[in-house]
Write an enzyme that holds these catalytic residues in place. Structure first.
Site, PDB file in Angstrom:
ATOM      1  N   ARG A 264      30.228-137.421 -71.614  1.00 24.11           N
ATOM      2  CA  ARG A 264      29.167-137.748 -72.570  1.00 24.11           C
ATOM      3  C   ARG A 264      28.397-136.446 -72.710  1.00 24.11           C
ATOM      4  NH1 ARG A 264      23.353-137.163 -72.708  1.00 24.11           N
ATOM      5  NH2 ARG A 264      22.446-138.901 -73.833  1.00 24.11           N
ATOM      6  N   ASP A 266      25.555-134.135 -73.921  1.00 26.07           N
ATOM      7  CA  ASP A 266      24.150-134.319 -74.261  1.00 26.07           C
ATOM      8  C   ASP A 266      23.780-133.611 -75.567  1.00 26.07           C
ATOM      9  OD1 ASP A 266      21.402-135.118 -73.379  1.00 26.07           O
ATOM     10  OD2 ASP A 266      21.092-132.946 -73.406  1.00 26.07           O
ATOM     11  N   GLU A 303      26.226-137.447 -77.591  1.00 28.60           N
ATOM     12  CA  GLU A 303      24.920-137.875 -78.062  1.00 28.60           C
ATOM     13  C   GLU A 303      24.609-136.975 -79.248  1.00 28.60           C
ATOM     14  OE1 GLU A 303      20.271-138.302 -76.626  1.00 28.60           O
ATOM     15  OE2 GLU A 303      21.467-136.618 -75.942  1.00 28.60           O
ATOM     16  N   PHE A 330      20.551-147.940 -83.522  1.00 32.50           N
ATOM     17  CA  PHE A 330      20.746-149.353 -83.187  1.00 32.50           C
ATOM     18  C   PHE A 330      19.655-149.770 -82.200  1.00 32.50           C
ATOM     19  CE2 PHE A 330      22.367-152.793 -80.583  1.00 32.50           C
ATOM     20  CZ  PHE A 330      22.966-153.648 -81.487  1.00 32.50           C
ATOM     21  N   GLY A 400      12.542-143.749 -69.918  1.00 36.60           N
ATOM     22  CA  GLY A 400      11.835-142.680 -69.218  1.00 36.60           C
ATOM     23  C   GLY A 400      10.913-141.860 -70.091  1.00 36.60           C
TER      24      GLY A 400
END
Lengths: 543, 543
Positions: A264, A266, A303, A330, A400
């Protein structure tokens, strides 16, 4: 000019079958590069090769040796491609034989991406101990929950022991306090034996602020682009090949040496690259070659905050060939539909109608004007299957980045929490959960760092305070540097003993079972799906 | 949110069929916008519309009126989309009815791009008078020469009367000293009647340094990217739609209101745009709509220093859909093959072999490492027909960027000049010539400006000197601000009377005739072509 092959060097220290060490350093503007062994009081020169590389093959370096490099006689530095920093980011690098680990996952087969049901976790706060070994003890819980993949927040070495992971400064090095490279290899091996795929979150858009030695080796950064983290990483300026190669080999390392199933990547919108072959497309090409060679399947997930299908379209259509992407829109639409105030990035989203649009079209902003961004944003994602999109009702960022780091458990009712989970599970996209949400964890997930550079720590503290000053909220932002903030963010596994938390866990488990069993849910067809929004009744009908 | 249509506003002052003036100003952060008429002592407020636009429809403004806009009560400014600046960049704008011109080119048909044989000229130095009207007098010479298209260096209003054109500050306004909008319309009309297509050089990558008022209207620039000219034009940051629209409508204006056949867009690699739809792709889409509507054909040609086929590939393949591009690498390879010293950007090129590669592959750097750029550069241009590439043995840049601005006539022998012209004509690409080369003009084409801002003029003077200091050449760089430098750069038409110059002219004429008559030259097939380099014999064989 056979630059193709010459550029394919793996940086750092590797050992060949005969135990000989092969050292590779990229320092294109250096006059002299030496390695200094800490425990043997030995200094050896590297040989200059083409394209800015320096190399040395030697039997005098053994696994376990601590070393630093000396560039042009200046202060010794850790290896930019260090695999181990046993004394932290400011200490020496440790030579380790990354290929020595004996794997037990020969039979493992990476599931289809459409079957990924992902669980995001942060190694430091997932368990009281905050290590890979402790995480391994909890895998049965995840297997029981029914998820098919875990996604580990970044593990590259950062300053101190407390960090989300996005401040890593050694992309090749696994955080020592988590258990280092071997700890991660053991964890992945265990996951595979239990039927879980492993996604690793990696950061190729910036390097953390403390312990970053890259600029001392070469032009890793360029002033052509300004990013939120200062100068951009040099992916398209003079000498960029060595930098590109550094990150491309890093991606390949996780697959080859750690058996990671998917990366994944970033915030890839912050990878500023106007090269004819974008860094991501080059990673795709190199990974395809590796998959062909190894016979294994791996995925690239990004991402990406651009609503730009170029990233996920196949290379034959001019795309970068990424397998999937996150869609934060979403999440925003879902949260606004469940009562989230429409401020900041939520301001662009309408309850119900935006969510209905995201169910149908993935991107809410697909060429229309965004008031928040003050521009037309995005394109239509018409030809892209649902499995290319990852959706969630919360994740590390959206929890966060709140001042108090509240999870939905502290923001919405128990029933609404169930509805949020259901909304994710019935989507035609890849469902994704954040650690603890399956039992309605009540602890927050707050922003924490442990920079040892006091000035930097103070700057982060101040920055965090001022970030939320504008919101005029009651209470103070928790101190990101305090150990308490870190401890407060840990999961409370004992909650699982309590009735209401147990009920939530059973509910999540049931939802995931349904997703796997019902053909309409496990093999959804975006195009065949009909979505009706009824804003007055606050409902959406999907069939 | 019907942002599509609302964003399609043409900025500036236009007149409708009833003679009513329609004023459009984009000033998204303004509180108040007024127009001030200079000759009528009249001030009128504009109405705020969506997306940062301000508008007014009024009968009180007539063609010929001089005006300025007042933003939030500050000093009056010329219109960013002014069509006429009769008193220069610092004076008021003049309202003109750009559609009032009566055209006589109804029968004109733009030739196929493969039949373009282009002649680049600079309006100010092409004739002693330096005007469009004077240029018109010379068209018969060009017709006799046999070229099929002229390419006019940028004509957008710049400070003073002497400039290459790349310092323009009002993209919609035709330089008053050249003859203004009407002068250009008459010239194009005349060209069409004589069978010549007209390419206009336009600059969408930066705005000139003197008289630039854009920032006072809105966020036309962004600090996300640094370019050689400072902050980049804002094509993908907040509020970029108004900026994009400003340039897109500018492109359309040249086709619609000036009957320009093709745009040559300057240095598009400096258009920094990470939007999902690149500015160029959007211009392509809007031009396609316009061509559909008008039934006319127009082309988009780019100067692009990236060797990136994405720019010239069709949109269906993920490209931006540009019709053609310049290849400077052909020029560099050709010049090095004809004795040019291998310094600066020439250092990357080998005599003969690089040229043979460019004949065959267009891009010399197609993924191989460039020592000059210190990176792997480019991709292969395999699927792109020869007509997509424009080649030359000299142009304004490669002549004018020399300290003394020498043309090849001053650098190589008479026979070599002939060979260079032949090398361009037999290429499978679009041949392109620089004004005067057809008679071996002996005057230089030097760098000249006429900034009225004394500090700026001094800075340019110094910059020019220091640029060449490194070369340790004998002699001084000519003063760019001096009128003499400009006059020295004018063509000497009287040379055509002299035998050797006349002979060169006849030679060029013959070459062009051959190109048109021989099927192997006028419809070349890049793939069927074989190229053999013989570096020892200093020859290339093409068949």
């Amino acid at each position: 000019m056979n630059s193709e092959q010459l550029l394919f060097k793996i940086p750092g220290v590797r050992f060949d079958e005969d135990g000989q060490a092969i050292l590779t350093v990229w320092a294109p503007e250096a006059e002299q590069v030496q390695i200094q062994l800490e425990n043997k009081e030995l200094k050896l020169p590297l040989q200059k090769e083409s394209y800015g590389y320096w190399q040395l093959e030697t039997e005098r370096i053994r696994p376990g040796d601590l070393y630093r490099f000396i560039i042009d006689g200046k202060d010794p530095l850790p290896d930019p491609a260090t695999l181990s920093q046993p004394e932290g980011v400011h200490g020496p690098s440790e030579a380790i034989d990354i290929q020595a680990y004996k794997w037990h996952d020969n039979d493992w087969e990476n599931p289809f991406l459409k079957d990924y049901i992902t669980y995001e976790l942060h190694t430091g706060t997932f368990t009281p101990e905050g290590t890979f070994a402790a995480m391994e003890e909890k895998l049965d819980h995840l297997v029981e929950l029914g998820i098919t993949a875990i996604e580990i927040m970044p593990v590259s070495q950062f300053a101190g022991g407390r960090n989300w992971g996005y401040d890593g400064v050694f992309p090749y090095c696994v955080q020592d306090s988590y258990g280092g490279a071997k700890g991660l290899q053991q964890l992945v091996d265990a996951c595979h034996r239990k039927g879980l795929a492993v996604i690793l979150d990696v950061v190729y858009n910036h390097i953390g602020p403390e312990g970053n030695v890259l600029s001392q080796y070469g032009p890793y950064f360029t002033d052509k682009y300004n990013t939120p983290w200062g100068n951009a990483i040099n992916f398209d300026d003079a000498w960029c090949d060595g930098v590109r190669q550094y990150f491309i080999e890093n991606a390949l390392m996780w697959f080859r040496d750690f058996h990671i199933d998917a990366l994944r990547m970033d915030a890839v919108h912050a990878i500023k690259d106007f090269s004819p072959v974008h860094l991501l497309e080059e990673i795709r090409a190199r990974l395809d070659e590796y998959m062909e060679e190894s016979g294994k399947t791996h995925y690239l997930i990004v991402e990406m905050d651009l609503n730009d299908t170029r990233f996920i379209n196949p290379v034959s259509k001019g795309g970068y060939g990424m397998d999937a992407q996150w869609i934060d829109e979403f999440h925003h639409a879902l949260r606004v539909s469940s009562g989230q105030e429409r401020n900041g990035y939520y301001s662009d989203f309408e309850p119900i109608t935006s969510l209905a649009k995201s169910y149908k079209d993935a991107y809410v902003f697909d060429g229309i004007f965004s008031e928040h961004r003050k521009r037309k944003f995005g394109v239509k994602a018409e030809g892209n299957p649902g499995s290319q999109f990852v959706v969630f009702s919360q994740n590390h960022d959206h929890v966060g980045n709140r001042m108090l780091g509240e999870r939905t458990s502290q923001l919405v009712s128990y029933d609404m929490q169930k509805l949020l989970a259901g909304a994710v599970i019935v989507s035609p996209y890849q469902p994704f959960f954040f650690m603890g949400e399956e039992w309605s964890e009540s602890n927050p997930f707050q922003y924490f760092v442990s920079h040892t550079d006091q000035e930097l720590a103070e700057a982060v503290r101040k920055g965090r305070k001022s970030e939320f000053a504008a919101f005029h909220l009651e209470g103070e932002a928790p101190d990101p540097v305090s150990e308490e903030t870190f401890n407060n963010s840990k999961l409370q596994w004992e909650l699982l003993e309590k009735e209401s938390h147990q009920t939530m866990f059973r509910y999540y488990k049931k939802l995931i079972e349904l997703r796997k069993e019902m053909p309409a849910l496990n093999s959804p067809d975006r195009n065949a799906m009909e979505v009706e929004a009824n804003p007055e009744e606050e409902t959406i009908t999907i069939h």
